[in-house]
Scaffold this motif. Structure first.
Motif, PDB file in Angstrom:
ATOM      1  N   ASP A 144       0.815  -1.210   0.000  1.00 36.37           N
ATOM      2  CA  ASP A 144       0.000   0.000   0.000  1.00 36.37           C
ATOM      3  C   ASP A 144       0.850   1.262   0.000  1.00 36.37           C
ATOM      4  N   VAL A 145       2.039   1.185   0.616  1.00 33.82           N
ATOM      5  CA  VAL A 145       2.928   2.346   0.719  1.00 33.82           C
ATOM      6  C   VAL A 145       4.292   1.947   0.172  1.00 33.82           C
ATOM      7  N   GLY A 146       4.635   2.482  -0.992  1.00 34.29           N
ATOM      8  CA  GLY A 146       5.938   2.168  -1.567  1.00 34.29           C
ATOM      9  C   GLY A 146       7.046   2.966  -0.915  1.00 34.29           C
ATOM     10  N   LEU A 147       6.795   4.257  -0.700  1.00 33.84           N
ATOM     11  CA  LEU A 147       7.813   5.163  -0.166  1.00 33.84           C
ATOM     12  C   LEU A 147       7.188   5.974   0.956  1.00 33.84           C
ATOM     13  N   SER A 148       7.799   5.945   2.127  1.00 37.74           N
ATOM     14  CA  SER A 148       7.305   6.763   3.233  1.00 37.74           C
ATOM     15  C   SER A 148       8.388   7.754   3.632  1.00 37.74           C
ATOM     16  N   VAL A 149       7.939   8.934   4.039  1.00 35.95           N
ATOM     17  CA  VAL A 149       8.856  10.001   4.434  1.00 35.95           C
ATOM     18  C   VAL A 149       8.576  10.337   5.892  1.00 35.95           C
ATOM     19  N   ARG A 150       9.545  10.105   6.740  1.00 37.35           N
ATOM     20  CA  ARG A 150       9.387  10.371   8.168  1.00 37.35           C
ATOM     21  C   ARG A 150       9.706  11.838   8.462  1.00 37.35           C
ATOM     22  N   PRO A 151       9.210  12.367   9.595  1.00 35.55           N
ATOM     23  CA  PRO A 151       9.459  13.780   9.924  1.00 35.55           C
ATOM     24  C   PRO A 151      10.952  14.125   9.899  1.00 35.55           C
ATOM     25  N   HIS A 152      11.230  15.319   9.438  1.00 33.77           N
ATOM     26  CA  HIS A 152      12.581  15.885   9.411  1.00 33.77           C
ATOM     27  C   HIS A 152      13.513  15.163   8.447  1.00 33.77           C
ATOM     28  N   SER A 153      12.967  14.447   7.481  1.00 33.00           N
ATOM     29  CA  SER A 153      13.810  13.812   6.470  1.00 33.00           C
ATOM     30  C   SER A 153      13.606  14.542   5.154  1.00 33.00           C
ATOM     31  N   ALA A 154      14.575  14.404   4.265  1.00 32.65           N
ATOM     32  CA  ALA A 154      14.499  15.059   2.973  1.00 32.65           C
ATOM     33  C   ALA A 154      15.275  14.239   1.960  1.00 32.65           C
ATOM     34  N   ALA A 155      14.710  14.151   0.754  1.00 30.71           N
ATOM     35  CA  ALA A 155      15.369  13.361  -0.294  1.00 30.71           C
ATOM     36  C   ALA A 155      15.113  13.987  -1.649  1.00 30.71           C
ATOM     37  N   GLU A 156      16.058  13.764  -2.529  1.00 31.45           N
ATOM     38  CA  GLU A 156      15.926  14.124  -3.938  1.00 31.45           C
ATOM     39  C   GLU A 156      15.709  12.820  -4.701  1.00 31.45           C
TER      40      GLU A 156
END
Length: 142
Positions: free
Chosen positions: A124-136
């Motif tokens: 259901d979730v391929g990519l999750s972003v947790r608080p205070h994270s950053a990605a290109e």
């Protein structure tokens, strides 16, 4: 900067990480080689193992193929680079159980991350972003 290299065979010479200084560490996954047999000293068997040993500034190069893993990128300034979105696929582990924090197949939990030239699929979730994270994300299909 450190380069962690995931390769299918010892003779493969991927261009990922060209120009990056530091040691080259390999993860071998060959159909002719059991996973429990380390191909050479200092090598890793999975993307997760490589990521758990990746210091800040490392590049983890993932060879073509389908990788059945759930990953957490929790070290700042790490790059996860595939051989191409049509060639490197990260998908649900065969015995996957969703964890309680809603993590996806790939969870981003650090700053200054780069994901490049790969596909993340399944669940259901391929990519999750947790608080205070950053990605290109460059050439990534989810």
């Amino acid at each position: 900067m450190t380069l962690l290299l995931l390769a299918l065979t010892a003779c493969e010479t991927p261009t990922c990480g060209a120009g990056v200084s530091g040691p080259v560490l390999r993860v071998f996954r060959s159909q002719n080689q059991p996973l429990w047999l380390a191909p050479e000293p200092g090598s890793y068997k999975t993307i997760g193992d490589a990521l758990s040993h990746a210091p800040p500034g490392a590049t983890v190069c993932v060879a073509p193929g389908t990788w059945y893993e759930q990953l957490v990128l929790d070290t700042d300034d790490v790059s996860l680079v595939g051989a191409g979105a049509d060639q490197t696929v990260i998908t649900l582990p065969r015995h996957w159980t969703p964890d309680t924090d809603g993590a996806g197949i790939v969870a981003l939990a650090a700053a200054d991350l780069v994901l490049q030239d790969l596909t993340i699929e399944g669940g259901d979730v391929g990519l999750s972003v947790r608080p205070h994270s950053a990605a290109e994300l460059l050439g990534v299909t989810v």
